[in-house]
Design a protein around this motif. Sequence first.
Motif, PDB file in Angstrom:
ATOM      1  N   TYR A  14      22.924  76.110  79.864  1.00  0.00           N
ATOM      2  CA  TYR A  14      23.025  77.851  79.865  1.00  0.00           C
ATOM      3  C   TYR A  14      22.900  76.828  78.094  1.00  0.00           C
ATOM      4  N   PHE A  15      22.058  78.188  77.631  1.00  0.00           N
ATOM      5  CA  PHE A  15      21.012  77.500  76.399  1.00  0.00           C
ATOM      6  C   PHE A  15      21.916  79.024  75.241  1.00  0.00           C
ATOM      7  N   VAL A  16      22.391  78.674  74.087  1.00  0.00           N
ATOM      8  CA  VAL A  16      23.434  79.271  73.283  1.00  0.00           C
ATOM      9  C   VAL A  16      21.958  81.014  72.831  1.00  0.00           C
ATOM     10  N   ILE A  17      22.708  81.642  72.873  1.00  0.00           N
ATOM     11  CA  ILE A  17      21.728  82.923  72.312  1.00  0.00           C
ATOM     12  C   ILE A  17      21.872  83.349  71.439  1.00  0.00           C
ATOM     13  N   SER A  18      22.924  83.317  71.134  1.00  0.00           N
ATOM     14  CA  SER A  18      23.899  83.786  69.425  1.00  0.00           C
ATOM     15  C   SER A  18      24.947  84.222  69.348  1.00  0.00           C
ATOM     16  N   LYS A  19      25.618  83.981  68.279  1.00  0.00           N
ATOM     17  CA  LYS A  19      26.856  83.327  67.727  1.00  0.00           C
ATOM     18  C   LYS A  19      27.668  85.448  66.912  1.00  0.00           C
ATOM     19  N   ASP A  20      28.682  84.979  67.533  1.00  0.00           N
ATOM     20  CA  ASP A  20      29.419  86.114  66.691  1.00  0.00           C
ATOM     21  C   ASP A  20      30.819  85.145  65.610  1.00  0.00           C
ATOM     22  N   THR A  21      30.219  84.937  64.957  1.00  0.00           N
ATOM     23  CA  THR A  21      31.651  83.774  63.806  1.00  0.00           C
ATOM     24  C   THR A  21      32.689  84.545  63.272  1.00  0.00           C
ATOM     25  N   LYS A  22      32.899  86.265  63.026  1.00  0.00           N
ATOM     26  CA  LYS A  22      33.352  86.684  62.817  1.00  0.00           C
ATOM     27  C   LYS A  22      34.657  86.577  64.332  1.00  0.00           C
ATOM     28  N   LYS A  23      34.575  86.496  65.454  1.00  0.00           N
ATOM     29  CA  LYS A  23      35.163  86.879  66.639  1.00  0.00           C
ATOM     30  C   LYS A  23      34.867  85.005  67.063  1.00  0.00           C
ATOM     31  N   ASN A  24      34.499  84.319  66.578  1.00  0.00           N
ATOM     32  CA  ASN A  24      34.325  82.904  67.124  1.00  0.00           C
ATOM     33  C   ASN A  24      34.185  82.520  68.177  1.00  0.00           C
ATOM     34  N   THR A  25      33.453  83.537  68.745  1.00  0.00           N
ATOM     35  CA  THR A  25      32.224  83.323  70.243  1.00  0.00           C
ATOM     36  C   THR A  25      31.014  83.335  70.467  1.00  0.00           C
ATOM     37  N   LEU A  26      30.521  81.439  71.139  1.00  0.00           N
ATOM     38  CA  LEU A  26      29.087  82.025  71.721  1.00  0.00           C
ATOM     39  C   LEU A  26      28.407  83.707  72.635  1.00  0.00           C
ATOM     40  N   ILE A  27      27.343  83.700  73.082  1.00  0.00           N
ATOM     41  CA  ILE A  27      26.652  84.388  73.791  1.00  0.00           C
ATOM     42  C   ILE A  27      25.994  83.254  73.817  1.00  0.00           C
ATOM     43  N   VAL A  28      25.432  82.971  75.569  1.00  0.00           N
ATOM     44  CA  VAL A  28      24.951  82.432  76.469  1.00  0.00           C
ATOM     45  C   VAL A  28      24.672  82.722  77.226  1.00  0.00           C
ATOM     46  N   SER A  29      23.285  82.113  77.862  1.00  0.00           N
ATOM     47  CA  SER A  29      23.183  82.392  79.449  1.00  0.00           C
ATOM     48  C   SER A  29      22.162  81.689  79.799  1.00  0.00           C
ATOM     49  N   LYS A  30      21.875  81.119  81.063  1.00  0.00           N
ATOM     50  CA  LYS A  30      21.167  80.455  82.121  1.00  0.00           C
ATOM     51  C   LYS A  30      19.550  80.473  81.934  1.00  0.00           C
ATOM     52  N   ASN A  31      19.147  82.144  81.214  1.00  0.00           N
ATOM     53  CA  ASN A  31      18.114  82.254  81.048  1.00  0.00           C
ATOM     54  C   ASN A  31      16.694  82.268  80.545  1.00  0.00           C
ATOM     55  N   GLU A  32      16.335  80.946  80.397  1.00  0.00           N
ATOM     56  CA  GLU A  32      15.870  80.260  78.646  1.00  0.00           C
ATOM     57  C   GLU A  32      14.898  81.421  77.964  1.00  0.00           C
ATOM     58  N   LYS A  33      14.545  82.314  79.234  1.00  0.00           N
ATOM     59  CA  LYS A  33      13.950  83.713  78.408  1.00  0.00           C
ATOM     60  C   LYS A  33      13.924  84.760  77.494  1.00  0.00           C
ATOM     61  N   ASP A  34      15.754  84.553  77.873  1.00  0.00           N
ATOM     62  CA  ASP A  34      17.019  85.140  76.566  1.00  0.00           C
ATOM     63  C   ASP A  34      16.252  85.189  75.183  1.00  0.00           C
ATOM     64  N   LEU A  35      16.610  83.741  75.336  1.00  0.00           N
ATOM     65  CA  LEU A  35      15.742  83.068  73.923  1.00  0.00           C
ATOM     66  C   LEU A  35      14.988  83.737  72.785  1.00  0.00           C
ATOM     67  N   PHE A  36      13.565  84.319  73.118  1.00  0.00           N
ATOM     68  CA  PHE A  36      12.665  84.780  72.888  1.00  0.00           C
ATOM     69  C   PHE A  36      12.706  86.557  72.423  1.00  0.00           C
ATOM     70  N   LYS A  37      12.672  86.678  70.846  1.00  0.00           N
ATOM     71  CA  LYS A  37      12.574  88.183  70.570  1.00  0.00           C
ATOM     72  C   LYS A  37      11.260  88.010  69.650  1.00  0.00           C
ATOM     73  N   LYS A  38      11.004  89.429  69.777  1.00  0.00           N
ATOM     74  CA  LYS A  38       9.773  89.847  68.944  1.00  0.00           C
ATOM     75  C   LYS A  38      10.358  90.810  67.455  1.00  0.00           C
ATOM     76  N   GLU A  39      11.316  90.337  67.020  1.00  0.00           N
ATOM     77  CA  GLU A  39      11.162  90.310  66.024  1.00  0.00           C
ATOM     78  C   GLU A  39      12.631  90.349  65.078  1.00  0.00           C
ATOM     79  N   LEU A  40      12.623  90.198  64.029  1.00  0.00           N
ATOM     80  CA  LEU A  40      13.553  89.486  63.412  1.00  0.00           C
ATOM     81  C   LEU A  40      13.867  90.329  61.865  1.00  0.00           C
ATOM     82  N   TYR A  41      14.934  90.266  61.008  1.00  0.00           N
ATOM     83  CA  TYR A  41      15.892  90.813  59.814  1.00  0.00           C
ATOM     84  C   TYR A  41      15.770  90.400  59.091  1.00  0.00           C
ATOM     85  N   LEU A  42      15.109  90.464  57.725  1.00  0.00           N
ATOM     86  CA  LEU A  42      15.471  89.416  56.381  1.00  0.00           C
ATOM     87  C   LEU A  42      16.216  90.027  55.615  1.00  0.00           C
TER      88      LEU A  42
END
Length: 108
Positions: A14-42
Amino acid sequence: IGQRKGLNLPGGPYFVISKDTKKNTLIVSKNEKDLFKKELYLKKINWICKEKELPTRVSVKIRYRQKSFTGKLIKDKLVFDKPQKAITPGQSAVFYRGEELLGGGIIR
């Protein structure tokens, strides 16, 4: 983001896709392609140069010693020409125009 070792989940990898620290949760996926994003915020953008007319085309580094990638900076949003892997909140994004350092911000 992107970690796959040490998760100790059955049926992996599994790959860690995102984290929710307030809920103490990791979002994971078996698909490595889910790690790719087209944009980000700063947040906390710092400008080194005087010119900061937006939107503007920039080269960006989101990891130390990584090659740069091109994209468009629009206020606090950066849209990459090609999706990038494992964009991680809390890390820095640094903008360049050629060899000139323009500034940077913290990925949120």
